[in-house]
Write an enzyme that holds these catalytic residues in place. Structure first.
Site, PDB file in Angstrom:
ATOM      1  N   SER A  52      28.082  32.339  31.290  1.00  0.00           N
ATOM      2  CA  SER A  52      28.598  32.729  29.965  1.00  0.00           C
ATOM      3  C   SER A  52      29.673  31.793  29.438  1.00  0.00           C
ATOM      4  O   SER A  52      30.008  31.845  28.260  1.00  0.00           O
ATOM      5  CB  SER A  52      29.162  34.149  30.023  1.00  0.00           C
ATOM      6  OG  SER A  52      28.143  35.030  30.434  1.00  0.00           O
ATOM      7  N   ASP A  56      20.764  43.006  28.594  1.00  0.00           N
ATOM      8  CA  ASP A  56      22.156  42.590  28.490  1.00  0.00           C
ATOM      9  C   ASP A  56      22.849  43.087  29.754  1.00  0.00           C
ATOM     10  O   ASP A  56      22.352  43.974  30.448  1.00  0.00           O
ATOM     11  CB  ASP A  56      22.812  43.214  27.259  1.00  0.00           C
ATOM     12  CG  ASP A  56      24.090  42.502  26.890  1.00  0.00           C
ATOM     13  OD1 ASP A  56      24.066  41.717  25.928  1.00  0.00           O
ATOM     14  OD2 ASP A  56      25.112  42.729  27.594  1.00  0.00           O
ATOM     15  N   HIS A  97      26.163  46.380  22.973  1.00  0.00           N
ATOM     16  CA  HIS A  97      27.530  46.356  22.449  1.00  0.00           C
ATOM     17  C   HIS A  97      27.605  46.881  21.024  1.00  0.00           C
ATOM     18  O   HIS A  97      28.659  46.842  20.409  1.00  0.00           O
ATOM     19  CB  HIS A  97      28.061  44.927  22.486  1.00  0.00           C
ATOM     20  CG  HIS A  97      28.051  44.331  23.861  1.00  0.00           C
ATOM     21  ND1 HIS A  97      29.141  44.300  24.688  1.00  0.00           N
ATOM     22  CD2 HIS A  97      27.047  43.758  24.570  1.00  0.00           C
ATOM     23  CE1 HIS A  97      28.820  43.716  25.831  1.00  0.00           C
ATOM     24  NE2 HIS A  97      27.533  43.387  25.771  1.00  0.00           N
TER      25      HIS A  97
END
Lengths: 379, 683
Positions: free
Chosen positions: B362, B400, B406
């Site tokens: 990430s 995810d 989210h």
């Protein structure tokens, strides 16, 4: 005998030539001076070769002192005594040589058995006894016959020479055996060997050499002989020979100076206090130093030959000439060997090389020469 | 009496003997002439040649090894210096029987098999001027014992020499590197570079790290001693001496304070993990005493940390853990000790900072995100609905990390919360080439550092690369994986640190390097200032830099930020950063100690890249910890401590860097001090 000697000293000498004080003291002054100069030169060279410690230098002083005493003692002994006693000494020497070779009394060192170990007396080389006595025996023997000597007596003389030569060669000690043989052969020559025999042996020698050259020598040996007067071929030579040549060559005309010889001081030349001591002289005093040394040797030879010609009888003449020429053979072989002309055989430079036995033996033989010189009026 | 009584003067034989004597005298003169000719040839004709050979015999030129340049950190601490070592040396020409010598020496000091093996290997390469070292680094007691018994030890001596020393042992092994004995390969390279002359008298050479990169500078130039030697090669006296030139002293950007802080924190983390694992084991044991209680030991945290000064571009910290002590390489590593290290599963010799390549995970998001927003593929305010799934065109879907997703998020939130589905979408829209180009602008996929030894370029994948190496064409699915820093990506911690620095510098390129300057023998300071490694990365809209910085700040300060674990209350500055959790491929085949204890999550690599102060960046840090907890929890606190160490002064206040930059480099080395003193005296 002692009695008669004693009586001669007190007898009137009016009819004879005036006798010098040196002659009375049994000293040959020119010879003594030459010997002292040689000893001096030898000590200078040894001082340089043995600079670290001077241990050998000090021992050589002692050796020389003994040698000079022996020389002066021998000079007082009448030559006839040498003639009388030499066969006995010679025979004792032969017995010792046999003992060295064939009994446990012989001491082995450096792959050669040359020393005889006797209780109480210690170690010594019997070949030295032969070295001294052989020419006296041969001279004594041949002087009994009229000149020129018949070939059968020469044959006997050759036998006297060959026996010890063979025994010493067996030790093995080629150098000494050849020198001893030479000292005997020189006597035969002086004793009046007929010229025809001389020429015959020369011719045989020449043909023998040619045969030897073609069939006896390897190619590299031939090359070495051919390279005698050409120093450029030292690359193939041994380390020792190379370093000796470098020491001599780097001395140049006038040398590097006393105590400045790098080859000698830094131990590049092995045995430079004994057999190779000429390298020290040549390196530090150069070509000039070498010439001076050679001239002094030649003066000694000339004086020796003069004594031979002036000697009282044939025995003394043969002996004096033989001792003199043998002395020169030592000089020649040593310098020729160190400078690479001859193969290396262990021969010291007379009176200059370090070594007790050789110094004492050589001074003793010079003592005999002096005796011949100072007893020429048969006193 | 017989014929002896004839008067000598008129004897008939006298003439005969006179002739023969004259003949022999002639022979004597002939033979003497031969000798004179021979000596004349040697001494006069060939004098030059023999004189030269005589000089060659006695004169030896002994090279003197130069003192190697010292390597200092930014505070003037010695990272690689030279210390006096007392060695037991052997005069080779005096030893006939090696085994007997070893036996004799062993009576007084220990002699390991390694030392004997080294001795045997080295002794054949020793020239006339040298000793062979039998045992180096003698202790005081050993010196005393050997000195007292010297009469019994023939042919050995105690010699003092300068040897390389790394005072920090394993802490700087991967950046500074080490030296070692030259081998045939080294010698061949020296010959090829025509540097043979420089190495006369030196037996060592830089093997890795700066010791290798700066070898020509550190080496110096050999001196020479002309000496007279005897036939044994023993030096009798010195005739002339030309002093060697000391190597140049290197001054680094590396800051031992920052580096030790990081290492200290790593150790604290290790202890924490160990404690946690032990607690878990205790809990398990209380619940189920059937299985015996196990002592848990966590040996070390594997990973790498690189910190770069954003303003200067200098590398402030470079850590690869676990490491190794470079000191034994100087005198020769013992075979066993070396084997243990080289075969260790932890690979201590691997420089993870520059040669360890990992998926960036990430941490790639801010970089791709910046490219995407600047190229118009996304915009800062456009919302994206994160459902927890991302559907691919072929019907497959990717999850995810957060179940349920989210919700509605924009780019900043996608960075802050590290939303995978958002970046799958970004990557899908961008396609491969713009992603490749964007990341190339940050230096990924290439070597940009100036003086890092043997650093790897990593992999910034392209269509061509896949075709060449995998014999496959590029699939859209490959691109989607790139969005979250997985797939074919490979980056080293060094590259991530450089990329983060470029982010902090808003695209302005520089030359990442360890060495700041070096000092010439005359005191001249020469700054190492290579040109920037790349052209600057200029955005279409430069304001995007600030926006991305803000997004990265939110990673730490937002309540949903993945690195909010950092205690920000007492921070004197603000930090911007990004976490990442990458799959650790390399460990899949290894059973690992923490595996059963902390859960499968620890098989991942934890990343944290950051820079601070966020408004005026000064230091950028990239951290990767293998098999560790989430990047925010272990790595981020380490970064914070490093920022503190670098950015704050003794009073705990933010340093005023603007003034420090103008100060002349501080030099506190003895050699250079002399020149400084001279200057002071003149005033």
């Amino acid at each position: 005998m002692n009695n008669s000697d004693f009586s001669r000293q007190t007898s009137p000498q009016g009819l004879r030539k005036p006798v010098s004080i040196y002659q009375k003291a049994h000293i040959d002054l020119p010879l003594l001076l030459i010997v002292f100069v040689l000893i001096g030169l030898g000590l200078i060279a040894l001082y340089s070769a043995d600079y670290n410690g001077l241990h050998k230098f000090n021992r050589q002083l002692a050796n020389l002192s003994v040698g000079v005493v022996v020389m002066l003692f021998f000079s007082r002994v009448h030559p006839r005594h040498f003639q009388y006693w030499s066969p006995i000494v010679y025979l004792i020497g032969l017995v010792m040589l046999v003992l060295v070779l064939y009994t446990p009394l012989g001491v082995e060192a450096n792959k050669a058995t040359r020393w005889l170990k006797v209780p109480i007396i210690g170690r010594f080389q019997p070949s030295e006894i032969i070295k001294l006595s052989l020419p006296i025996v041969v001279a004594g023997y041949l002087s009994r016959f009229a000149v020129p000597v018949s070939i059968k007596y020469v044959a006997v003389a050759l036998l006297i020479i060959v026996i010890p030569t063979y025994l010493i060669n067996r030790q093995p000690d080629l150098g000494t055996s050849l020198l001893i043989a030479a000292s005997g052969l020189v006597v035969i020559f002086f004793a009046g060997l007929r010229w025809r025999w001389i020429f015959l042996s020369i011719i045989i020698g020449i043909f023998g050499s040619i045969a030897m050259w073609h069939y006896g020598l390897e190619v590299y040996q031939q090359k070495r002989v051919l390279a005698v007067l050409d120093s450029s071929d030292t690359l193939g030579a041994s380390y020792h020979a190379n370093q000796a040549a470098i020491a001599i060559g780097s001395g140049g005309w006038s040398g590097k100076g006393f105590l400045q010889g790098t080859q000698s001081r830094l131990n590049f030349v092995p045995e430079n206090h004994t057999d190779y001591i000429i390298t020290v002289i040549a390196e530090e005093f150069g070509f000039v130093g070498f010439l001076v040394l050679l001239i002094i040797y030649l003066l000694l030879i000339i004086r020796g030959f003069y004594i031979a010609t002036q000697a009282y009888n044939n025995f003394q003449r043969y002996l004096a000439a033989s001792l003199t020429f043998t002395f020169f053979i030592y000089v020649f072989v040593n310098i020729a060997m160190v400078s690479g002309i001859l193969p290396v055989v262990g021969v010291p430079l007379p009176l200059v090389s370090y070594g007790g036995t050789s110094v004492v033996t050589l001074l003793a033989s010079l003592g005999v020469l002096m005796s011949i010189s100072t007893h020429r009026h048969n006193e | 009496m017989n014929h002896q009584s004839f008067s000598p003067s008129n004897h008939p034989d006298k003439r005969s003997i006179r002739n023969r004597v004259l003949l022999m005298l002639l022979l004597t003169f002939i033979l003497s002439t031969v000798l004179v000719m021979r000596l004349h040839t040697l001494q006069v004709k060939d004098y030059e040649r023999y004189s030269t050979r005589s000089e060659d015999n006695r004169i030896h030129s002994c090279p003197i090894a130069p003192t190697r340049g010292v390597i200092y950190d930014v505070n003037g601490e010695i990272l690689a210096g030279n210390v006096t070592s007392f060695n037991l040396v052997v005069l080779r020409h005096k030893i006939r029987n090696d085994e007997k010598l070893f036996e004799e020496v062993k009576k007084y000091v220990d002699l390991s098999d390694d030392e004997i093996a080294h001795f045997k290997r080295k002794k054949d390469y020793v020239g006339l001027c040298d000793f062979v070292i039998l045992k180096s680094r003698l202790s005081d007691i050993e010196i005393a014992v050997l000195s007292a018994n010297r009469p019994f030890l023939k042919g050995v001596e105690i010699e003092a020499s300068l040897i390389r020393n790394y005072p920090f042992n394993e802490y700087f092994a991967h950046s500074v590197g080490y030296i070692g004995s030259r081998n045939d390969r080294d010698n061949k390279r020296i010959d090829e570079n025509l540097a043979t002359k420089q190495y006369i008298g030196t037996k060592i050479i830089g093997k890795t790290g700066l010791e290798k990169e700066y070898e020509p500078l550190l080496l110096g130039a050999p001196g020479n001693m002309i000496a007279e030697v005897n036939s044994n090669g023993r030096i009798i006296r010195e005739l002339n001496r030309e002093h060697p030139k000391t190597g140049k002293n290197l001054h680094l950007f590396l800051d031992s304070k920052v580096q030790l802080t990081a290492l200290n924190e790593l150790e604290n983390s290790r202890l924490k993990i160990e404690k946690k694992a032990q607690a878990q084991e205790r809990a398990r044991f209380e619940k189920d005493p059937s299985k015996p209680f196990r002592e848990i030991h966590v040996p070390n945290i594997k990973g790498a940390i690189v910190a770069i000064d954003v303003k200067t571009g200098g590398i402030v910290a470079m850590i690869s853990n676990p490491s190794f002590d470079p000191n034994p390489f100087v005198t020769g590593y013992g075979f066993k000790a070396y084997q243990v290290l080289s075969e260790s599963k932890d690979k201590p010799f691997l420089n993870r900072a520059s040669r360890g390549t990992y998926a960036p995970a990430s941490t790639i998001k801010p970089f791709i995100g910046l490219g995407a927003v600047d190229k118009g593929f996304v915009s800062w305010d456009k919302k994206f609905n994160s459902t927890g799934f991302y559907e691919l065109k072929n019907g497959n879907s990717k999850k995810d990390w957060k179940k349920g997703g989210h919700g509605l998020i924009d780019l900043q939130q996608a960075i802050t919360e590290s939303v995978n589905t958002y970046f799958y979408d970004v990557a899908y829209r961008m396609k491969l080439e713009p992603i490749h180009e964007t990341l190339a602008n940050f230096g990924l996929g290439q070597v940009t550092a100036h003086d890092i030894y043997a650093d790897l370029p990593g992999l910034n994948p392209s269509r061509q690369w896949k075709k060449d190496n995998r014999k496959q064409s590029w699939y859209p699915g490959d691109t989607v994986n790139l969005g979250i820093g997985q797939g074919y990506f490979l980056v080293s911690p060094m590259q991530m640190a450089i990329a983060t620095t470029i982010m902090a510098r808003k695209g302005k390129w520089f030359s990442p390097r360890l060495v700041d300057y070096y000092v010439e023998a005359d005191g001249t300071v020469i700054t190492v200032s290579p040109p920037p490694a790349r052209e600057d990365y200029v955005l279409n809209d430069q304001r995007n830099w600030d926006k991305m910085h803000k997004a990265m700040e939110q990673v730490i300060y937002n309540s949903k930020g993945t690195a909010k674990i950092i205690n920000t209350k007492d921070l004197k500055y603000r930090i911007a950063g990004k976490t990442g959790t990458g799959q650790n491929v390399s460990l899949s085949d290894e059973s690992h100690y923490i595996d059963t204890q902390i859960g499968s999550k620890t098989r991942d690599n934890a990343w944290f890249v950051s820079f601070a102060p966020a408004d005026n960046p000064r230091l950028a840090i990239a951290i990767i910890l293998e098999n560790s907890d989430h990047g925010g929890s272990v790595a981020a606190p380490i970064a914070r401590k490093m920022f503190d160490a670098y950015l704050l002064n003794e009073n705990g206040q933010l340093k005023d860097f603007s003034t420090i930059d103008e100060v002349e480099p501080q030099i506190n080395i003895q050699m250079e001090n002399e020149q400084i003193h001279e200057g002071v005296a003149g005033e």
